[in-house]
Design a protein around this motif. Sequence first.
Motif, PDB file in Angstrom:
ATOM      1  N   LEU A  49       0.816  -1.202   0.054  1.00 15.72           N
ATOM      2  CA  LEU A  49       0.027  -0.164   0.212  1.00 15.72           C
ATOM      3  C   LEU A  49       0.979   1.292  -0.087  1.00 15.72           C
ATOM      4  O   LEU A  49       0.672   2.233  -0.722  1.00 15.72           O
ATOM      5  CB  LEU A  49      -0.887  -0.095   1.145  1.00 15.72           C
ATOM      6  CG  LEU A  49      -1.962  -1.104   1.280  1.00 15.72           C
ATOM      7  CD1 LEU A  49      -2.621  -1.134   2.663  1.00 15.72           C
ATOM      8  CD2 LEU A  49      -3.041  -0.906   0.085  1.00 15.72           C
ATOM      9  N   HIS A  50       1.783   1.360   0.714  1.00 20.07           N
ATOM     10  CA  HIS A  50       2.637   2.220   0.927  1.00 20.07           C
ATOM     11  C   HIS A  50       3.587   2.636  -0.408  1.00 20.07           C
ATOM     12  O   HIS A  50       3.791   3.883  -0.877  1.00 20.07           O
ATOM     13  CB  HIS A  50       4.044   2.002   1.787  1.00 20.07           C
ATOM     14  CG  HIS A  50       5.054   2.745   2.234  1.00 20.07           C
ATOM     15  ND1 HIS A  50       5.455   2.897   3.222  1.00 20.07           N
ATOM     16  CD2 HIS A  50       6.000   3.441   1.412  1.00 20.07           C
ATOM     17  CE1 HIS A  50       6.396   4.071   3.328  1.00 20.07           C
ATOM     18  NE2 HIS A  50       6.731   4.259   2.261  1.00 20.07           N
ATOM     19  N   LEU A  51       3.832   1.513  -1.280  1.00 16.99           N
ATOM     20  CA  LEU A  51       4.474   1.711  -2.623  1.00 16.99           C
ATOM     21  C   LEU A  51       3.546   2.421  -3.550  1.00 16.99           C
ATOM     22  O   LEU A  51       3.874   3.217  -4.342  1.00 16.99           O
ATOM     23  CB  LEU A  51       5.067   0.507  -3.159  1.00 16.99           C
ATOM     24  CG  LEU A  51       6.290   0.040  -2.390  1.00 16.99           C
ATOM     25  CD1 LEU A  51       6.847  -1.511  -2.696  1.00 16.99           C
ATOM     26  CD2 LEU A  51       7.542   0.865  -2.589  1.00 16.99           C
ATOM     27  N   LEU A  52       2.345   1.781  -3.214  1.00 22.90           N
ATOM     28  CA  LEU A  52       1.229   2.280  -4.572  1.00 22.90           C
ATOM     29  C   LEU A  52       0.931   3.629  -4.136  1.00 22.90           C
ATOM     30  O   LEU A  52       0.659   4.252  -5.217  1.00 22.90           O
ATOM     31  CB  LEU A  52      -0.163   1.212  -4.018  1.00 22.90           C
ATOM     32  CG  LEU A  52      -1.159   1.719  -4.855  1.00 22.90           C
ATOM     33  CD1 LEU A  52      -1.070   1.374  -6.422  1.00 22.90           C
ATOM     34  CD2 LEU A  52      -2.634   0.599  -4.614  1.00 22.90           C
ATOM     35  N   ALA A  53       0.626   3.942  -2.946  1.00 26.26           N
ATOM     36  CA  ALA A  53       0.434   5.441  -2.550  1.00 26.26           C
ATOM     37  C   ALA A  53       1.420   6.278  -3.281  1.00 26.26           C
ATOM     38  O   ALA A  53       1.302   7.322  -3.904  1.00 26.26           O
ATOM     39  CB  ALA A  53       0.170   5.517  -1.063  1.00 26.26           C
ATOM     40  N   LEU A  54       2.783   6.083  -3.023  1.00 29.96           N
ATOM     41  CA  LEU A  54       3.796   6.898  -3.437  1.00 29.96           C
ATOM     42  C   LEU A  54       4.048   6.879  -4.992  1.00 29.96           C
ATOM     43  O   LEU A  54       4.181   7.908  -5.442  1.00 29.96           O
ATOM     44  CB  LEU A  54       5.161   6.225  -2.824  1.00 29.96           C
ATOM     45  CG  LEU A  54       5.273   6.755  -1.229  1.00 29.96           C
ATOM     46  CD1 LEU A  54       6.668   6.117  -0.843  1.00 29.96           C
ATOM     47  CD2 LEU A  54       5.250   8.273  -1.178  1.00 29.96           C
ATOM     48  N   GLY A  55       3.547   5.596  -5.580  1.00 30.93           N
ATOM     49  CA  GLY A  55       3.686   5.727  -6.844  1.00 30.93           C
ATOM     50  C   GLY A  55       2.716   6.446  -7.757  1.00 30.93           C
ATOM     51  O   GLY A  55       2.974   7.334  -8.612  1.00 30.93           O
ATOM     52  N   LEU A  56       1.348   6.357  -7.113  1.00 29.08           N
ATOM     53  CA  LEU A  56       0.308   7.121  -7.781  1.00 29.08           C
ATOM     54  C   LEU A  56       0.513   8.706  -7.324  1.00 29.08           C
ATOM     55  O   LEU A  56       0.235   9.684  -8.311  1.00 29.08           O
ATOM     56  CB  LEU A  56      -0.816   6.769  -6.982  1.00 29.08           C
ATOM     57  CG  LEU A  56      -1.366   5.372  -7.362  1.00 29.08           C
ATOM     58  CD1 LEU A  56      -2.827   4.899  -6.645  1.00 29.08           C
ATOM     59  CD2 LEU A  56      -1.659   5.299  -9.038  1.00 29.08           C
ATOM     60  N   LEU A  57       1.094   9.116  -6.277  1.00 27.48           N
ATOM     61  CA  LEU A  57       1.468  10.327  -6.082  1.00 27.48           C
ATOM     62  C   LEU A  57       2.471  11.036  -7.094  1.00 27.48           C
ATOM     63  O   LEU A  57       2.219  11.978  -7.509  1.00 27.48           O
ATOM     64  CB  LEU A  57       1.984  10.660  -4.550  1.00 27.48           C
ATOM     65  CG  LEU A  57       2.428  11.940  -4.112  1.00 27.48           C
ATOM     66  CD1 LEU A  57       1.168  12.936  -4.035  1.00 27.48           C
ATOM     67  CD2 LEU A  57       3.082  11.943  -2.656  1.00 27.48           C
ATOM     68  N   CYS A  58       3.498  10.269  -7.240  1.00 22.33           N
ATOM     69  CA  CYS A  58       4.648  10.852  -8.258  1.00 22.33           C
ATOM     70  C   CYS A  58       3.965  10.848  -9.692  1.00 22.33           C
ATOM     71  O   CYS A  58       4.387  11.697 -10.509  1.00 22.33           O
ATOM     72  CB  CYS A  58       5.627   9.837  -8.204  1.00 22.33           C
ATOM     73  SG  CYS A  58       6.691   9.904  -6.486  1.00 22.33           S
ATOM     74  N   LEU A  59       3.308   9.682 -10.076  1.00 24.32           N
ATOM     75  CA  LEU A  59       2.784   9.568 -11.311  1.00 24.32           C
ATOM     76  C   LEU A  59       1.820  10.865 -11.840  1.00 24.32           C
ATOM     77  O   LEU A  59       1.822  11.209 -12.704  1.00 24.32           O
ATOM     78  CB  LEU A  59       1.898   8.247 -11.474  1.00 24.32           C
ATOM     79  CG  LEU A  59       1.537   7.840 -12.825  1.00 24.32           C
ATOM     80  CD1 LEU A  59       2.685   7.664 -13.802  1.00 24.32           C
ATOM     81  CD2 LEU A  59       0.689   6.679 -12.827  1.00 24.32           C
ATOM     82  N   ASP A  60       0.970  11.339 -10.654  1.00 30.10           N
ATOM     83  CA  ASP A  60       0.278  12.274 -10.649  1.00 30.10           C
ATOM     84  C   ASP A  60       1.103  13.604 -10.536  1.00 30.10           C
ATOM     85  O   ASP A  60       0.396  14.804 -10.404  1.00 30.10           O
ATOM     86  CB  ASP A  60      -0.807  12.347  -9.818  1.00 30.10           C
ATOM     87  CG  ASP A  60      -2.350  13.030 -10.530  1.00 30.10           C
ATOM     88  OD1 ASP A  60      -2.292  12.963 -11.795  1.00 30.10           O
ATOM     89  OD2 ASP A  60      -3.106  13.445  -9.818  1.00 30.10           O
ATOM     90  N   HIS A  61       2.309  13.615 -10.319  1.00 32.97           N
ATOM     91  CA  HIS A  61       3.277  14.768 -10.342  1.00 32.97           C
ATOM     92  C   HIS A  61       2.623  15.729  -8.837  1.00 32.97           C
ATOM     93  O   HIS A  61       2.662  16.720  -9.039  1.00 32.97           O
ATOM     94  CB  HIS A  61       3.250  15.602 -11.567  1.00 32.97           C
ATOM     95  CG  HIS A  61       3.906  14.988 -12.422  1.00 32.97           C
ATOM     96  ND1 HIS A  61       5.183  15.142 -12.740  1.00 32.97           N
ATOM     97  CD2 HIS A  61       3.134  14.488 -13.752  1.00 32.97           C
ATOM     98  CE1 HIS A  61       5.470  14.373 -13.952  1.00 32.97           C
ATOM     99  NE2 HIS A  61       4.352  13.850 -14.537  1.00 32.97           N
ATOM    100  N   PHE A  62       2.298  15.051  -7.978  1.00 30.39           N
ATOM    101  CA  PHE A  62       2.074  15.574  -6.701  1.00 30.39           C
ATOM    102  C   PHE A  62       0.854  16.618  -6.608  1.00 30.39           C
ATOM    103  O   PHE A  62       0.958  17.594  -5.940  1.00 30.39           O
ATOM    104  CB  PHE A  62       3.471  16.474  -6.144  1.00 30.39           C
ATOM    105  CG  PHE A  62       4.725  15.581  -6.114  1.00 30.39           C
ATOM    106  CD1 PHE A  62       4.676  14.429  -4.974  1.00 30.39           C
ATOM    107  CD2 PHE A  62       5.639  15.519  -7.091  1.00 30.39           C
ATOM    108  CE1 PHE A  62       5.987  13.849  -4.899  1.00 30.39           C
ATOM    109  CE2 PHE A  62       6.795  14.660  -7.040  1.00 30.39           C
ATOM    110  CZ  PHE A  62       6.944  13.740  -5.953  1.00 30.39           C
TER     111      PHE A  62
END
Length: 226
Positions: A49-62
Amino acid sequence: MAAFLLSQPSKYLPGKIWPVFVQAAILGPSARAVTITIANLQLFLISMLHLLALGLLCLDHFSLRGLAAALVIGPLAGTMVVVLPVAAVARRLAPRMALRMDIRNEPALAPGTVRDSAIGISVSMVANLLASTALLLSIGDAVPRENLAGVLAVLYLGNILGALVVIVPAGIGIRELAAAALGALLLPGIPASLIVTAAVVFRLWQVVVDVLSFALGWLIDRKTAP
C-alpha cells in the motif's frame, strides 16, 4: 525488531517464506509461527500500500488529487491493516483451520494504536520519498529534474510487481524489468535506459540498506540478550 532486521538477507532466497523461519529461530521456542506469519503478512500488505500510494502520488506529479489518493491508500488503508482483527476473522470464517493452526484472538488494542499507526506510516512514506529523491539526485544529470517524479513513480510501482513474483528472490530483475515496462506504457517520453539506470542504482542501494539493517539487528540482539 532485531529478529525482523536479522531476517532481511533471507529474502534473497527463492520464495517469500524464509524470513518467517529465520525470525522464529531467533525468537526461540516461545514464539508462535502463526503469529509471526500473520505479522509478516500485515507488514507486506502495508508495504505494498505504501509503494502504491507513493507511486500514484509521483505519477500524478504531486497534485492535490494524487495527495488525497496517497493519504487514503497509505496511512488510512495501512492503519486498517494494523487494526484488522485477522485472527478473529479467521476463527469466524474458518473455525476448523483456526483451531488446527492454534490461531488465537489478538489482545485488545492499546490506546493510541490507530493514531500511532497512521503517524508512523505517514512518517515512513515521507522518509521513503525524501530518501528516494535524494538517491536519484545523487547520480547527477543521469535523471533530468523534469523526469524525476515519473521515474520515481515507475520504480515504486515496479517494486510492487517485483514483490509479487514469489519464486524470484527479492524480485531481482523482475522489478527492474517491470519498471521499464511501466515506463514505456505510462511515460513513453522517458527513455527506457534512464529508468533501467535508476532501477539498478536503487537495487544496489537496497543491498547496502539490507546489510546495514542486518548489522543493526545484530547490535540490538546483543544489547537485549539476557
